[in-house]
Write a protein that holds these residues in place. Structure first.
Motif, mmCIF file in Angstrom:
data_model
loop_
_atom_site.group_PDB
_atom_site.id
_atom_site.type_symbol
_atom_site.label_atom_id
_atom_site.label_comp_id
_atom_site.label_asym_id
_atom_site.label_seq_id
_atom_site.Cartn_x
_atom_site.Cartn_y
_atom_site.Cartn_z
ATOM 1 N N ILE A 142 5.024 -19.697 50.360
ATOM 2 C CA ILE A 142 4.403 -18.888 51.410
ATOM 3 C C ILE A 142 2.886 -18.998 51.390
ATOM 4 C CG2 ILE A 142 4.200 -16.549 52.366
ATOM 5 C CD1 ILE A 142 7.011 -17.866 52.582
ATOM 6 N N SER A 143 2.274 -19.021 50.220
ATOM 7 C CA SER A 143 0.817 -19.119 50.122
ATOM 8 C C SER A 143 0.307 -20.423 50.721
ATOM 9 C CB SER A 143 0.359 -19.010 48.665
ATOM 10 O OG SER A 143 0.680 -17.749 48.143
ATOM 11 N N VAL A 144 0.966 -21.518 50.398
ATOM 12 C CA VAL A 144 0.558 -22.822 50.917
ATOM 13 C C VAL A 144 0.760 -22.880 52.428
ATOM 14 C CG1 VAL A 144 1.047 -25.302 50.865
ATOM 15 C CG2 VAL A 144 0.991 -23.996 48.737
ATOM 16 N N VAL A 145 1.878 -22.360 52.898
ATOM 17 C CA VAL A 145 2.164 -22.354 54.338
ATOM 18 C C VAL A 145 1.100 -21.532 55.078
ATOM 19 C CG1 VAL A 145 3.812 -21.656 56.123
ATOM 20 C CG2 VAL A 145 4.629 -22.704 54.004
ATOM 21 N N ALA A 146 0.776 -20.374 54.548
ATOM 22 C CA ALA A 146 -0.231 -19.518 55.179
ATOM 23 C C ALA A 146 -1.578 -20.231 55.272
ATOM 24 C CB ALA A 146 -0.367 -18.211 54.404
ATOM 25 N N LYS A 147 -1.966 -20.909 54.205
ATOM 26 C CA LYS A 147 -3.236 -21.647 54.226
ATOM 27 C C LYS A 147 -3.170 -22.808 55.215
ATOM 28 C CE LYS A 147 -4.751 -20.581 49.566
ATOM 29 N NZ LYS A 147 -5.014 -21.090 48.211
ATOM 30 N N GLN A 148 -2.057 -23.519 55.221
ATOM 31 C CA GLN A 148 -1.886 -24.669 56.106
ATOM 32 C C GLN A 148 -1.971 -24.261 57.577
ATOM 33 O OE1 GLN A 148 -1.199 -27.905 54.953
ATOM 34 N NE2 GLN A 148 -1.171 -28.714 57.019
ATOM 35 N N LEU A 149 -1.396 -23.105 57.906
ATOM 36 C CA LEU A 149 -1.338 -22.659 59.300
ATOM 37 C C LEU A 149 -2.418 -21.639 59.652
ATOM 38 C CD1 LEU A 149 2.536 -22.327 59.690
ATOM 39 C CD2 LEU A 149 1.068 -24.207 60.442
ATOM 40 N N GLU A 187 21.046 -25.493 52.482
ATOM 41 C CA GLU A 187 21.860 -25.917 53.628
ATOM 42 C C GLU A 187 21.296 -25.403 54.947
ATOM 43 O OE1 GLU A 187 26.015 -25.117 53.113
ATOM 44 O OE2 GLU A 187 26.075 -26.184 51.209
ATOM 45 N N ASP A 188 20.857 -24.156 54.961
ATOM 46 C CA ASP A 188 20.270 -23.592 56.176
ATOM 47 C C ASP A 188 18.951 -24.284 56.509
ATOM 48 O OD1 ASP A 188 22.397 -21.890 56.368
ATOM 49 O OD2 ASP A 188 21.301 -20.074 55.819
ATOM 50 N N ALA A 189 18.150 -24.553 55.475
ATOM 51 C CA ALA A 189 16.877 -25.229 55.694
ATOM 52 C C ALA A 189 17.101 -26.633 56.258
ATOM 53 C CB ALA A 189 16.084 -25.300 54.393
ATOM 54 N N GLN A 225 9.161 -25.164 60.262
ATOM 55 C CA GLN A 225 9.054 -26.562 59.825
ATOM 56 C C GLN A 225 8.086 -26.682 58.654
ATOM 57 O OE1 GLN A 225 7.939 -29.364 62.892
ATOM 58 N NE2 GLN A 225 7.526 -30.974 61.415
ATOM 59 N N THR A 226 6.932 -26.072 58.785
ATOM 60 C CA THR A 226 5.921 -26.121 57.720
ATOM 61 C C THR A 226 6.441 -25.438 56.459
ATOM 62 O OG1 THR A 226 4.191 -26.112 59.407
ATOM 63 C CG2 THR A 226 3.512 -25.591 57.158
ATOM 64 N N THR A 227 7.145 -24.342 56.623
ATOM 65 C CA THR A 227 7.723 -23.622 55.485
ATOM 66 C C THR A 227 8.698 -24.510 54.723
ATOM 67 O OG1 THR A 227 7.481 -21.505 56.637
ATOM 68 C CG2 THR A 227 9.055 -21.585 54.821
ATOM 69 N N GLN A 245 8.493 -26.358 50.720
ATOM 70 C CA GLN A 245 9.477 -25.741 49.824
ATOM 71 C C GLN A 245 9.360 -24.219 49.760
ATOM 72 O OE1 GLN A 245 7.519 -28.443 48.241
ATOM 73 N NE2 GLN A 245 8.971 -29.855 49.147
ATOM 74 N N VAL A 246 9.099 -23.597 50.903
ATOM 75 C CA VAL A 246 9.029 -22.147 51.064
ATOM 76 C C VAL A 246 7.945 -21.532 50.170
ATOM 77 C CG1 VAL A 246 10.404 -20.041 51.342
ATOM 78 C CG2 VAL A 246 11.533 -22.240 51.503
#
Length: 90
Positions: free
Chosen positions: A44-51, A77-79, A35-37, A41-42
């Protein structure tokens, strides 16, 4: 919640969510990562910091989600499918 899933009755919604998320449906940490990813918008750096996790962990979770569901969240579509289903569960 999107109109598409709202238009389904509860049994059909549950069936749709289970069909899309497959074996990932009960892995709440994995779903939170996905969900966070998608929300970031995928990036990865932002997601890693957020989580508060390593970039490689995020990448491995994205790969695990793909293995469990067949959904590549880097594809729009998958997202979208994944996000609608995850939001329905929460």
């Amino acid at each position: 919640m999107p109109t598409m899933i709202e238009s389904l009755n509860e049994d059909d919604r549950d069936f749709f969510v289970k069909a899309v998320l497959n074996d990932a449906i009960n892995d709440f940490e994995l779903l939170k990562t996905i969900q966070t990813t998608i929300e970031h918008q995928v990036n990865i750096s932002v997601v890693a910091k957020q989580l508060y996790m390593h970039r490689n962990t995020v990448q491995k979770r994205i790969e695990k989600f793909y293995e469990l569901t067949g959904l590549d969240v880097r594809q729009f579509e998958d997202a979208l499918k994944a996000y609608v289903c995850i939001k329905y569960l929460t």
